[in-house]
Design a protein around this motif. Structure first.
Motif, PDB file in Angstrom:
ATOM      1  N   MET A   1       0.912  -1.140  -0.005  1.00  0.00           N
ATOM      2  CA  MET A   1      -0.080  -0.038  -0.076  1.00  0.00           C
ATOM      3  C   MET A   1       0.957   1.124   0.040  1.00  0.00           C
ATOM      4  N   ASN A   2       0.526   2.274  -0.654  1.00  0.00           N
ATOM      5  CA  ASN A   2       1.033   3.419  -0.780  1.00  0.00           C
ATOM      6  C   ASN A   2       0.088   4.672  -0.482  1.00  0.00           C
ATOM      7  N   PHE A   3      -1.162   4.445  -0.247  1.00  0.00           N
ATOM      8  CA  PHE A   3      -1.956   5.468   0.195  1.00  0.00           C
ATOM      9  C   PHE A   3      -2.161   6.338  -0.998  1.00  0.00           C
ATOM     10  N   SER A   4      -2.258   5.986  -2.072  1.00  0.00           N
ATOM     11  CA  SER A   4      -2.330   6.900  -3.477  1.00  0.00           C
ATOM     12  C   SER A   4      -1.341   7.881  -3.534  1.00  0.00           C
ATOM     13  N   SER A   5      -0.240   7.619  -3.061  1.00  0.00           N
ATOM     14  CA  SER A   5       0.810   8.612  -3.130  1.00  0.00           C
ATOM     15  C   SER A   5       2.173   7.969  -3.355  1.00  0.00           C
ATOM     16  N   ASN A   6       3.103   8.313  -4.477  1.00  0.00           N
ATOM     17  CA  ASN A   6       4.542   7.614  -4.541  1.00  0.00           C
ATOM     18  C   ASN A   6       5.561   8.614  -3.458  1.00  0.00           C
ATOM     19  N   ASN A   7       5.096   9.592  -2.866  1.00  0.00           N
ATOM     20  CA  ASN A   7       5.851  10.385  -1.954  1.00  0.00           C
ATOM     21  C   ASN A   7       6.240   9.486  -0.667  1.00  0.00           C
ATOM     22  N   PHE A   8       7.274  10.077  -0.113  1.00  0.00           N
ATOM     23  CA  PHE A   8       7.595   9.359   1.052  1.00  0.00           C
ATOM     24  C   PHE A   8       6.429   9.662   2.294  1.00  0.00           C
ATOM     25  N   LYS A   9       6.118   8.840   3.130  1.00  0.00           N
ATOM     26  CA  LYS A   9       5.364   8.931   4.315  1.00  0.00           C
ATOM     27  C   LYS A   9       6.000   8.797   5.715  1.00  0.00           C
ATOM     28  N   ALA A  10       5.386   9.259   6.615  1.00  0.00           N
ATOM     29  CA  ALA A  10       5.671   8.873   8.093  1.00  0.00           C
ATOM     30  C   ALA A  10       4.569   8.123   8.755  1.00  0.00           C
ATOM     31  N   LEU A  11       4.789   6.924   8.882  1.00  0.00           N
ATOM     32  CA  LEU A  11       3.738   6.090   9.607  1.00  0.00           C
ATOM     33  C   LEU A  11       3.649   6.658  11.145  1.00  0.00           C
ATOM     34  N   LYS A  12       2.700   7.218  11.406  1.00  0.00           N
ATOM     35  CA  LYS A  12       2.592   7.619  13.129  1.00  0.00           C
ATOM     36  C   LYS A  12       2.012   6.666  13.882  1.00  0.00           C
ATOM     37  N   SER A  13       1.013   5.773  13.471  1.00  0.00           N
ATOM     38  CA  SER A  13       0.282   4.842  14.383  1.00  0.00           C
ATOM     39  C   SER A  13      -0.598   4.093  13.718  1.00  0.00           C
TER      40      SER A  13
END
Length: 405
Positions: A328-340
């Motif tokens: 899963m990329n949450f509809s974005s190829n940018n970096f994400k910070a998974l918080k919780s």
């Protein structure tokens, strides 16, 4: 070293991970449970348009759209008779010291094609020596149906009508002390009183909502059905939700009749237009989906699909029950910070999160769980596993931030 903290915004987003995110492209949960089920080819059927098939007395039968009923043999398929427009009910009766198969529908026939003089029926059940049939909301009451005397017509005592507010009669199930009548919005018991056939009809006080007739399957002392969009079981006068069933979190359509084999409930369904066969083991609570093209029909462990017969067997497995999401990329190829991540679980177990960072393991408990972290990646995979029988993960909520948003 890249400073990932500079790559994401402070705007926190929420994603609710559902069971559908774990289906992959073929509507099949990618878990260890699925590997326990094997499909083996039996043979091709000579006719197309199969609406329902039956495996009784070690023989295969199938009913097609034009109303014909066939017996499937290795040497070819034999036409028994045109049985009419109703999908026939099948009953096992003893006749001349042998077990015979009786198909009851718009017209009724024994397995050898011998006609039986019965009123048109959509449902039929042998109970306490009598053959009970239902058409619309009326049940035909027999005095006896003595097959041992080669009787081929039904002695009728009378009929009982079911209140239309209860919806259509969907199923008749023979219990030790009564005949169970399952309707769309109610469940009744029908009892005989004394030596003479006197009948007592009682409506049970139960929360019955929009039962799907094709989903009703008896497994030992319980009756399984889809009611109100959830998988339910009826036992000892009580109707309860099967709390760990994956069906409860889905919007699905029942395609054809469910069935049972050795304690395993099977139901052909469609999810967002994708067709699958759902299995639920009533003994060890394991479950899985098999994806198919076309509309499958089942009878126990026999599957009819695309004009072919298959046998499905469950093999023993000591593997963890595991649920794995898609990448899963949450509809974005940018970096994400998974918080919780937070979720509810019916058991304890292990949660594994994968991404560009590798993998992280978190042990969860029965009940509500929440884990806080800062995991940086363009993509994530979420895996939940447990060794316990009632394994089910629900209400999965993910919090994250995205670079540039």
């Amino acid at each position: 070293m890249i400073n990932y903290l500079e790559k994401v915004s402070d705007k926190e987003k929420t994603y609710n991970l559902s069971i559908k995110d774990c289906f992959g492209i073929n509507v099949a949960i990618n878990d260890e449970i699925q590997s326990c089920f094997k499909r083996n080819y039996i043979r091709v059927l000579s006719r197309s348009g199969v609406k329902q098939h039956y495996y009784v007395n070690n023989s295969f039968y199938y009913y097609v759209k034009d109303g014909n009923l066939y017996k499937s043999l290795k040497s070819g398929d034999v036409l028994i008779e045109n049985i009419g427009s109703f999908t026939p009910a099948v009953c096992q009766v003893r006749m001349g010291g042998e077990i015979k198969t009786l198909f009851v529908g718009e017209k009724s026939f024994f397995e050898d094609g011998k006609r039986v003089d019965l009123p048109p029926a959509q449902i039929a059940k042998v109970h306490n020596g009598g053959l009970y049939t239902a058409f619309d909301n009326v049940i035909t009451l027999p005095s006896k149906f003595n097959f041992e005397l080669n009787q081929t017509s039904l002695d009728v005592v009378g009929t009982i009508g079911i209140n239309s507010n209860s919806g259509k009669i969907l199923s008749l199930i023979s219990k030790k002390d009564c005949l169970l009548i399952i309707c769309e919005r109610a469940i009744y018991t029908l009892k005989t009183i004394g030596e003479v056939y006197e009948y007592q009809l009682e409506k049970l006080s139960l929360p019955v909502i929009d039962v799907i007739g094709q989903s009703i399957v008896e497994i030992r002392d319980k009756v399984y059905m889809v009611s109100g969009g959830k998988l339910m079981q009826f036992c000892d006068g009580k109707l309860q939700v099967i709390s760990n069933s994956h069906l409860n979190d889905l919007k699905f359509e029942v395609l054809s009749f469910g069935a049972e084999n050795k304690g395993v409930y099977s139901l052909p369904i469609s999810i967002d237009g994708k067709k699958a066969l759902y299995f639920y083991d009533a003994l060890d609570k394991s479950q899985c989906f098999f994806s198919f093209y076309g509309i499958p029909t089942t009878d126990g462990n026999i599957l009819a699909l695309n004009n072919a017969l298959y046998v499905i067997k469950k093999e023993k497995s000591n593997e963890n029950k595991t649920l794995i999401s898609k990448k899963m990329n949450f509809s974005s190829n940018n970096f994400k910070a998974l918080k919780s991540i937070s979720f509810d679980s019916l058991t304890s177990g292990e949660c594994v999160i994968e991404g560009d960072f590798g993998s992280k393991v978190y042990n969860f408990k029965k009940g509500n769980n929440k884990f806080n972290f800062n995991l940086f990646s363009k993509w994530f995979i979420f895996q939940f596993s447990s060794k316990e029988q009632d394994f089910l993960i629900k209400n999965i909520t993910i919090k994250y931030n995205v670079k540039g948003e």
